[in-house]
Structures are given as C-alpha cells and as structure tokens.
Design a protein around this motif. Structure first.
Motif, short mmCIF file in Angstrom:
data_model
loop_
_atom_site.label_atom_id
_atom_site.label_comp_id
_atom_site.label_asym_id
_atom_site.label_seq_id
_atom_site.Cartn_x
_atom_site.Cartn_y
_atom_site.Cartn_z
N GLN A 205 85.89 105.80 66.11
CA GLN A 205 86.85 106.89 65.89
C GLN A 205 86.13 108.19 65.55
O GLN A 205 86.50 109.27 66.02
CB GLN A 205 87.83 106.48 64.77
N VAL A 206 85.08 108.07 64.73
CA VAL A 206 84.29 109.26 64.38
C VAL A 206 83.67 109.86 65.64
O VAL A 206 83.71 111.07 65.87
CB VAL A 206 83.19 108.88 63.36
N ILE A 207 83.10 108.97 66.46
CA ILE A 207 82.43 109.45 67.69
C ILE A 207 83.45 110.12 68.61
O ILE A 207 83.18 111.16 69.20
CB ILE A 207 81.75 108.26 68.41
N ARG A 208 84.65 109.54 68.68
CA ARG A 208 85.70 110.10 69.54
C ARG A 208 86.06 111.52 69.07
O ARG A 208 86.17 112.44 69.87
CB ARG A 208 86.92 109.18 69.48
N VAL A 209 86.22 111.67 67.75
CA VAL A 209 86.56 113.00 67.21
C VAL A 209 85.43 113.98 67.50
O VAL A 209 85.67 115.12 67.92
CB VAL A 209 86.84 112.91 65.69
N LEU A 210 84.21 113.54 67.32
CA LEU A 210 83.07 114.44 67.56
C LEU A 210 83.03 114.88 69.02
O LEU A 210 82.77 116.04 69.33
CB LEU A 210 81.76 113.74 67.19
N ARG A 211 83.31 113.93 69.93
CA ARG A 211 83.35 114.29 71.36
C ARG A 211 84.45 115.32 71.61
O ARG A 211 84.27 116.27 72.34
CB ARG A 211 83.62 113.05 72.21
N LEU A 212 85.60 115.11 70.96
CA LEU A 212 86.73 115.99 71.22
C LEU A 212 86.49 117.41 70.70
O LEU A 212 87.06 118.35 71.23
CB LEU A 212 88.01 115.41 70.61
N VAL A 213 85.68 117.55 69.66
CA VAL A 213 85.42 118.91 69.18
C VAL A 213 84.18 119.50 69.85
O VAL A 213 83.71 120.56 69.45
CB VAL A 213 85.28 118.98 67.64
N GLY A 214 83.66 118.82 70.86
CA GLY A 214 82.60 119.43 71.67
C GLY A 214 81.19 118.98 71.37
O GLY A 214 80.24 119.64 71.80
N ALA A 215 81.04 117.86 70.65
CA ALA A 215 79.67 117.38 70.37
C ALA A 215 79.08 116.77 71.63
O ALA A 215 79.77 116.03 72.35
CB ALA A 215 79.69 116.36 69.25
N ARG A 216 77.85 117.08 71.89
CA ARG A 216 77.18 116.48 73.05
C ARG A 216 76.68 115.08 72.68
O ARG A 216 76.46 114.79 71.50
CB ARG A 216 76.02 117.37 73.50
N ASP A 217 76.47 114.26 73.71
CA ASP A 217 76.02 112.88 73.47
C ASP A 217 74.72 112.85 72.66
O ASP A 217 74.54 112.02 71.77
CB ASP A 217 75.82 112.15 74.81
N VAL B 105 94.82 121.00 68.74
CA VAL B 105 95.49 120.52 67.52
C VAL B 105 96.17 119.21 67.91
O VAL B 105 97.17 119.22 68.64
CB VAL B 105 96.55 121.53 67.02
N HIS B 106 95.59 118.11 67.46
CA HIS B 106 96.13 116.81 67.84
C HIS B 106 97.35 116.48 67.00
O HIS B 106 97.45 116.89 65.85
CB HIS B 106 95.08 115.72 67.64
N PHE B 111 90.99 113.56 61.74
CA PHE B 111 89.92 114.07 60.87
C PHE B 111 88.88 113.00 60.63
O PHE B 111 89.12 111.82 60.87
CB PHE B 111 90.51 114.50 59.52
N LEU B 112 87.76 113.44 60.13
CA LEU B 112 86.73 112.49 59.66
C LEU B 112 86.98 112.31 58.16
O LEU B 112 86.81 113.24 57.38
CB LEU B 112 85.33 113.03 59.92
N ASP B 113 87.40 111.11 57.80
CA ASP B 113 87.88 110.90 56.43
C ASP B 113 86.79 110.98 55.36
O ASP B 113 87.10 111.08 54.18
CB ASP B 113 88.61 109.54 56.34
N HIS B 114 85.53 110.92 55.79
CA HIS B 114 84.47 110.99 54.77
C HIS B 114 84.03 112.44 54.51
O HIS B 114 83.21 112.69 53.63
CB HIS B 114 83.25 110.15 55.20
N LEU B 115 84.59 113.38 55.28
CA LEU B 115 84.27 114.79 55.05
C LEU B 115 85.47 115.47 54.38
O LEU B 115 86.62 115.10 54.63
CB LEU B 115 83.99 115.50 56.38
N PRO B 124 83.55 121.77 64.36
CA PRO B 124 83.09 122.33 65.65
C PRO B 124 81.83 123.19 65.50
O PRO B 124 81.06 123.33 66.45
CB PRO B 124 84.28 123.18 66.10
N LEU B 125 81.63 123.75 64.30
CA LEU B 125 80.40 124.54 64.08
C LEU B 125 79.21 123.60 63.86
O LEU B 125 78.12 123.82 64.38
CB LEU B 125 80.55 125.46 62.86
#
Lengths: 300, 248
Positions: A205-217, B105-106, B111-115, B124-125
C-alpha cells in the motif's frame, strides 16, 4: 569506478527516502541474523579452502623432494646391498643426500600400529634409505635400471603414486571449500530475497501511494535496498568478526602437526575477512534490488 | 484565502493556455478479461485552464475514469495520453514524471499512516529525491495553514476526522504545483463550508491555468461551482460519457 560510486550513493541514500518507507521490522532484523550466520560460515569455508591449498602445496613440495629405497634382501646379503645402494646414490646426479633410516626411526614409525616396546629387531623388516633430491631431481628411470642391475632387491619409491592422490585429495578439499562458499552466498541471496519480498509485500500500500504521487521505481527500490544492504553489512561484519575470533582460538599450528589445527589464516590471508562482509552486503544489495524491481513492475 | 503559489520545483510551464495535458480518445475499459465494459468509447481533452465536473450514479465508473486519467489503469481499447504520451506505452519513469504533474485527491485519501500530516502533504516533494528547498518549506507551511490543519500538522492520519483527511489530501495534491488536479468526491466527508473552501481553492488554481476535473455526485456542489467558474459537466450514463443537460 562509477559502479562503486553508485553503490556507495545508494547505501548512503537520503533521510527523506528512508522516512517514507516504514521500518521493515522483523524481516530486517532476521536479515542481520542470517547475514551474521552466513558470514560466520563463510569464514570457515574460506579457512578450509586456504588451508587445503596450503596443505596441497606443502605435501607437493615435501614429497616431490623425497624418495625412499626399500631393500628386502636375505639377511646374508642385505648389508652388502645397502652399501651398494648408498654408493650408487652417492654417484647419482640430482641426489643431495642419502641415509639409512635407523632402527629407532623405524620403531617410531611403527609405534602407532604395534605400540611402544615392540621388539622390532626380531621382525624381518626391510631396510629403508631416505633420499633427498635437488630441486632439479634425478633420473628416476635411470636410477631404477642401475639399482636393478647392482642391487636387485632394492625398490625405488619416488612417492609419485600416493603423492598424486594426496594432492588431488587436497585439491578437491579446496574445491569443496569454494563450493561451500558459493552455496553460502547463494543461500544468502535466497534469504535476503525472501526477507525483502516479505518487506515489500507488507508495504504494498505504501509503494502504491508512492507511485501515485510520482515516485520513480529507483527511488522506492532504493529505500528497501539501502535498508537490507546496510543490515547485511552489519550482520556480515558481526559474523565475520565472530568467525575470525573462533579461528584465532583454534590450537596453534606450531603445537601440533595435523590438518585440522592448520585451519586458519596466515599473514595477508586475514585480509580476506575484510571482503566477506562487503561481499555479503553486495549480494544483499543485488538480491533486494532484483526483488524490489520485480514487485514494482507488477504495480501500476 | 491565502494565495497558493507555484513551488517552482520543476520550472516547466506548459507552452500555452489550452495545451492538452490529458487526452482520452475512444477509451473503453472493463475489469478482467471478457467482462462487460464499464466505460465505452469515451473521449475527452483536459486542456490547461479547463474545469470539468464528472458526475453519474454510484458505480457508474467515475473513479475508474479518473484512474485512467492518471495512468493507474490502462484502457482495453483506445488511447490515454498524459502530457502527450500514450500511458500504455510510457516508460515507468516517464509515467512517474507525468504523475508529478498531476495532483490527485483520492476518495479514500491514501495516506502513509506512519508519517504525520505535514509529512504526508510534503510526500510529492520527498519523492523528488532531492532536498526540500526553503521556498518549498514556506509553501508547505502556508498550505497546511490554508487547509486549516496547522494544529494537526504533527498528527498521524488515523487520528484525523474525515474532513481533515480530505483537506490534507487536497493539500498533498497541489503541493507540487501540478498542471492538472483530479479530485474524486472531494466533498464526500466535509461540511458545506469546507466544501465551499475547497471549491474556492480549486477555482483559484484553475484561474492560475490548471486543468481541474472533479468527480462528484454532489449536484449542489456543482451548481455552486458553476456560479464561480465556467465548468463543463460530464455525466457517465450506461458506460458512455455525455454532456450534462441544462439543469446543471
């Protein structure tokens, strides 16, 4: 060089990247333990390989420069044949020295089998002449022919048959050590891959969120790779240090002359211990990287 | 209302107003092989400066449509172009870069619950892989204040109410000054006042030249928006995209 720089940069990473991926928990701690265990075993496998190499070299060197002549003649002729053989040897180019093995030495040689105090004087033992060769050696066939003519009961043994077998055995032992090392690193790859996959699965789930906000592999994988490589480095360091101490605690080689006590490192060989944790970390780095990219490729 | 300014992280401006940032061409989509299509033969151009609402009954496919718009799903047929590139054939890194230009906006916020809240908004930054600049820090503080989460900045997402989560999600979507904002039911968990605040922010961002697409079934929200901005209202009916009638 740039490859090394990339690895170092990946290991150092950045704090933000480490923060966005939650702590890998148990799997990361198990990685430390598994790496330590593998490094400990790797130290012994390496010591075995190096010791086998040394033994093979020593046997090869010692036996190659020695041969024996056995004289099993009737009592009436034996003294004359011994004298003849010694004379022949004195005249043979490539023979540095030749001496008859004394009765006391023969007793010592037989003691492990017959026990102490055995009256070997009454046994029909052959006489043995120990021959030391020059580095160039002598003409084995020529000597054999001359002995058959002048001392027909003398048999020359240049140790070739069992020297070859011993060297082959030591060589195989060394190969076994290297195979053990390869298996250890293979097992490390398997364990780190499993641990990394467990961590990745727990964080889908964390990886999915990171991908969705534009994180590269590479960014996402980097956070996992760094974590597992560093833990493997730490575990590898602990295991190697423990293995090194265990090797140091082995009986001193000078105090006994057996193969087992020769298990250890000599001189610059100790430097190998610096490489083991680095190799373990490198293996973990590559295994985690492969696992991470495999998981990421399956995600949108 | 405080002015939310472009962060300038990627100082790339679109060449002109009207540049198509997301384009769907004859797109069809159905979950699983051989299943019925949820969306059929849909075409839409989201140009810079445009404002669209997407409405339709629950289960009509609004969320699926948005997922196609940011490349989480690939169409069974047709083409989705993100910043001019086909999402089905884009390299993964290019898709990631395109997503950095799309603020989403989903519905479930994700969210990442640990942050904590501030860190989630700054996500995103963080994923840009470089140090956050001082200007970006100021923007972050400004944004947290604007969505009225200053007192909750260090709280963890599970501690937030539905409305607070929605506001934090909106802040995260715009922290990086995206070219497009896609919002999935942004007013689902907020009261009318907060819905209007969100609307004002979206309108303001639209006036700054950003394309906005809001999926909602809240018709009152759409009517209120149409008083402030020239928005097109699209409706998904029977898997087809239609322009809504005069009632909207």
């Amino acid at each position: 060089m740039s490859f090394l720089v990339n690895i170092i940069a990946a290991l150092i990473g950045d704090a933000a990247s480490d923060r966005v991926v939650p702590s890998a928990g148990t799997s990361a701690r198990l990685t430390v333990f598994a790496s330590a265990a593998m490094a400990f075993l790797a130290v012994f496998a390496l010591a075995l390989s190096l010791a086998a190499g040394r033994v093979a070299a020593r046997w090869s060197e010692d036996l190659a420069r020695n041969s024996t002549i056995r004289i099993a003649a009737p009592m009436a002729e034996i003294e004359a044949e011994v004298a003849t053989v010694l004379t022949v040897l004195a005249q043979t180019p490539g023979v540095v020295s030749a001496r008859e093995v004394s009765m006391e030495e023969q007793r010592a040689l037989l003691e492990p089998w017959f026990g102490a105090g055995m009256p070997i004087e009454f046994l029909p033992l052959p006489r043995i002449i120990d021959v030391t060769e020059s580095p160039e050696g002598y003409d084995v066939e020529g000597l054999r022919l001359r002995l058959s003519a002048e001392a027909p009961n003398a048999i020359l043994d240049d140790h070739e048959t069992w020297r070859s077998a011993l060297i082959a055995a030591a060589g195989r032992l060394r190969v076994m050590g290297y195979v053990a090392l390869a298996l250890i690193f293979g097992a490390t790859v398997a364990m780190v891959t499993l641990a990394a996959q467990a961590a990745l699965s727990a964080n889908v789930q964390v990886i999915r969120v990171l991908r969705l906000v534009g994180a590269r592999d590479a960014y996402i994988a980097g956070a996992f790779v760094r974590r597992f490589a560093l833990r493997s480095l730490i575990g590898g360091g602990i295991g190697t240090f423990s293995g090194g101490v265990a090797i140091l605690l082995f009986p001193d080689q000078a105090s006994a002359e057996s193969f087992v006590v020769g298990l250890g490192f000599v001189g610059a060989e100790w430097l190998w211990l610096l490489i083991i944790p680095l190799l373990i970390a490198f293996v973990a780095f590559q295994a985690t990287k492969a696992a991470a990219f495999r998981v990421l490729r399956g995600m949108p | 209302m405080q002015q939310i300014t472009a962060s300038g992280i990627y100082a790339r401006r679109l060449p002109e107003l009207g540049f198509c940032v997301i384009e769907l061409q004859d797109v069809s989509y159905g979950y699983g092989h051989g299943s019925d299509l949820i969306l059929s033969q849909m075409s839409l151009r989201l140009a810079k400066g445009s404002f669209h609402f997407l409405t339709g009954p629950s289960g009509a496919g609004k969320t699926t449509f948005l997922k196609l718009c940011y490349g989480e799903l690939c169409p069974n047929a047709g083409h989705v172009r993100l910043m001019g590139q086909d999402s089905a054939t884009m390299a993964r890194d290019d898709l990631a870069l395109a997503r950095q230009r799309i603020g989403v906006v989903h519905q479930d916020c994700q969210f990442l619950d640990h942050l904590d809240v501030a860190q989630n908004i700054a996500l995103p930054l963080y994923v840009s892989g470089r140090e956050i600049t001082e200007a970006e820090r100021r923007n972050l503080t400004q944004l947290v204040n604007w969505v009225d989460l200053r007192h909750r900045a260090t709280a963890l997402p599970p501690e937030l109410s539905g409305g607070e989560r929605q506001r934090a999600a909106l802040a995260r979507a715009i922290i990086r000054d995206p070219d497009v904002i896609l919002a999935d039911e942004p007013t689902g968990n907020v009261d009318w006042d907060m819905a209007m605040r969100q609307l004002r922010l979206l309108v303001e961002l639209n006036r700054l030249g950003k394309a906005v697409l809001v999926a909602t079934h809240d018709l009152a929200f759409i009517r209120a928006a149409k008083k402030q901005v020239a928005a097109r209202v699209l409706r998904i009916v029977g898997g087809k995209l239609q322009l809504a009638g005069a009632d909207l």
